[in-house]
Design a protein around this motif. Structure first.
Motif, short mmCIF file in Angstrom:
data_model
loop_
_atom_site.label_atom_id
_atom_site.label_comp_id
_atom_site.label_asym_id
_atom_site.label_seq_id
_atom_site.Cartn_x
_atom_site.Cartn_y
_atom_site.Cartn_z
N LYS A 119 31.67 51.82 -29.88
CA LYS A 119 32.22 52.30 -31.15
C LYS A 119 33.57 51.64 -31.49
O LYS A 119 33.75 51.13 -32.59
CB LYS A 119 32.37 53.84 -31.12
CG LYS A 119 31.07 54.58 -30.94
CD LYS A 119 31.26 56.08 -30.87
CE LYS A 119 31.96 56.55 -29.62
NZ LYS A 119 31.24 56.29 -28.35
N THR B 102 34.89 48.94 -30.25
CA THR B 102 34.74 47.49 -30.42
C THR B 102 34.15 47.19 -31.79
O THR B 102 34.58 46.25 -32.47
CB THR B 102 33.83 46.93 -29.30
OG1 THR B 102 34.31 47.42 -28.04
CG2 THR B 102 33.84 45.42 -29.29
N ASP C 166 24.49 40.66 -28.14
CA ASP C 166 24.78 39.39 -27.44
C ASP C 166 24.33 39.45 -25.98
O ASP C 166 24.14 38.42 -25.35
CB ASP C 166 26.28 39.07 -27.52
CG ASP C 166 27.12 40.21 -26.96
OD1 ASP C 166 27.01 41.33 -27.47
OD2 ASP C 166 27.88 39.98 -25.99
N1 LIG Z 1 29.07 42.15 -24.55
C1 LIG Z 1 29.47 43.10 -25.36
N2 LIG Z 1 30.23 44.10 -24.88
C2 LIG Z 1 30.61 45.07 -25.74
C3 LIG Z 1 30.23 45.07 -27.11
N3 LIG Z 1 30.76 46.18 -27.70
C4 LIG Z 1 31.43 46.82 -26.72
N4 LIG Z 1 31.34 46.17 -25.54
C5 LIG Z 1 31.95 46.58 -24.25
O1 LIG Z 1 31.44 47.87 -23.91
C6 LIG Z 1 32.47 48.66 -23.34
C7 LIG Z 1 32.62 49.95 -24.15
O2 LIG Z 1 33.03 49.59 -25.47
P1 LIG Z 1 33.88 50.57 -26.39
O3 LIG Z 1 34.02 49.89 -27.70
O4 LIG Z 1 35.11 51.02 -25.70
O5 LIG Z 1 32.86 51.78 -26.47
P2 LIG Z 1 33.10 53.24 -27.12
O6 LIG Z 1 31.78 53.67 -27.65
O7 LIG Z 1 34.24 53.20 -28.06
O8 LIG Z 1 33.48 54.06 -25.83
P3 LIG Z 1 34.09 55.56 -25.76
O9 LIG Z 1 35.40 55.51 -26.51
O10 LIG Z 1 34.25 55.79 -24.28
O11 LIG Z 1 33.12 56.50 -26.36
C8 LIG Z 1 33.73 47.81 -23.34
O12 LIG Z 1 33.85 47.21 -22.07
C9 LIG Z 1 33.45 46.75 -24.39
O13 LIG Z 1 34.11 45.53 -24.14
C10 LIG Z 1 29.43 43.99 -27.60
O14 LIG Z 1 29.03 43.90 -28.78
N5 LIG Z 1 29.07 43.05 -26.67
#
Ligand SMILES: Nc1nc2c(ncn2[C@@H]2O[C@H](COP(=O)(O)OP(=O)(O)OP(=O)(O)O)[C@@H](O)[C@H]2O)c(=O)[nH]1
Length: 268
Positions: free
Chosen positions: A15, A17, A176
């Motif tokens: 989310k 990211t 990706d």
């Molecule tokens: N390869 C790759 N990794 C990703 C992508 N989006 C997120 N990540 C990785 O996945 C992990 C979690 O990403 P976040 O964006 O923190 O996920 P979130 O949903 O906000 O997580 P919470 O805040 O814990 O709910 C991180 O290590 C990011 O770098 C993507 O499109 N590609």
């Protein structure tokens, strides 16, 4: 009229990211969006935070002062937000203009979009403030490696859809990392009969009726289809954004104005 995306999905589904990439994409295309942090546990941001729940309450303080664990603490924070919608949120919203576009980066606790009404009440508050809101549900593409996981992902998304009663866009994140596109193609626009056959193969014969009911449910809510998102590609981000914009009718006024203008010119 304001516009808003409510970015939800399980923890780690991408989310924050997504919000950060969306922000960068919009900067490149000279479009203004504002990202709001609704996660009281978040610490680092790759985007400028336009509004931050931690100015109201932070998880660390709650855990320390009330002796709660991370999950209980988070729910406490979100309920505190709910109690402060009229004061804190209204005051924060005053910093934005009528046509502004806000993207809310939400916490990943699944109970927030399954049965706890906090987000529902939050959304209703935004709607009363004249915002068009769309739920953007992210599911990690690494999660749907087989039919059983796909169905469980759909059920979680469906539960958010039913609970929030909002226009809803499902996104399959981290494309990706998908090396064999063929593995997930079946799940992007799922064919009910194929899914059912796969499910029956995976589970014992006593589950056939349940499988049929589950697949029918997924099929009935034809919105349970996923848009793949590859953050390396601007075209992919643009496509996702355009799907969401359509849901919240963002840009329709602008089209009308341009059309009106053209028509006026023709008349002259
Ligand atoms: N390869 C790759 N990794 C990703 C992508 N989006 C997120 N990540 C990785 O996945 C992990 C979690 O990403 P976040 O964006 O923190 O996920 P979130 O949903 O906000 O997580 P919470 O805040 O814990 O709910 C991180 O290590 C990011 O770098 C993507 O499109 N590609």
């Amino acid at each position: 009229m304001g516009y808003a995306q409510l970015v939800i999905g399980p923890a780690g589904s991408g989310k924050s990211t997504y919000c950060s990439s969306l922000y960068q994409h919009c900067e490149t295309t000279r479009r203004t969006i504002h990202i709001v942090n609704l996660d009281p546990a978040a610490e680092n941001f790759d985007y400028p935070v336009a509004m931050d729940i931690r100015e109201l309450i932070s998880l660390d303080d709650v855990m320390e002062e009330l002796g709660l664990g991370p999950n209980g603490g988070l729910l406490y924070c979100m309920e505190h937000l709910e109690e402060n919608l009229d004061e804190w949120l209204n005051e924060e919203l005053e910093n934005f203009m009528e046509d502004d576009y806000l993207v809310f980066d939400c916490p990943g606790q699944i109970e927030l979009f399954s049965h706890v009404p906090v987000l529902k009440n939050f959304v209703e508050h935004l709607q009363r403030k004249n915002f068009n809101v769309c739920a953007v549900y992210l599911l990690d593409s690494q999660f749907i490696t087989d039919v059983t996981k796909f169905i469980s992902g759909c059920m979680a998304s469906l539960s958010a859809m039913v609970q929030l009663e909002l226009p809803h866009v499902n996104i399959l994140s981290k494309m990706d990392l998908v090396t064999r596109k063929r593995d997930i193609e079946d799940y992007l626009n799922p064919e009910p009969q194929t899914l059912l056959a796969e499910l029956n193969q995976r589970m014992g014969p006593q589950f056939q009726k349940l499988n049929k009911a589950l697949i029918e449910l997924v099929d009935q809510y034809s919105m349970v289809s996923f848009v793949p998102l590859d953050l390396r590609k601007e075209s992919s981000i643009q496509y996702v954004l355009s799907q969401i914009d359509t849901c919240i009718q963002f840009g329709e006024d602008a089209d009308v104005k341009i059309k009106d203008f053209d028509e006026d010119e023709d008349e002259d």
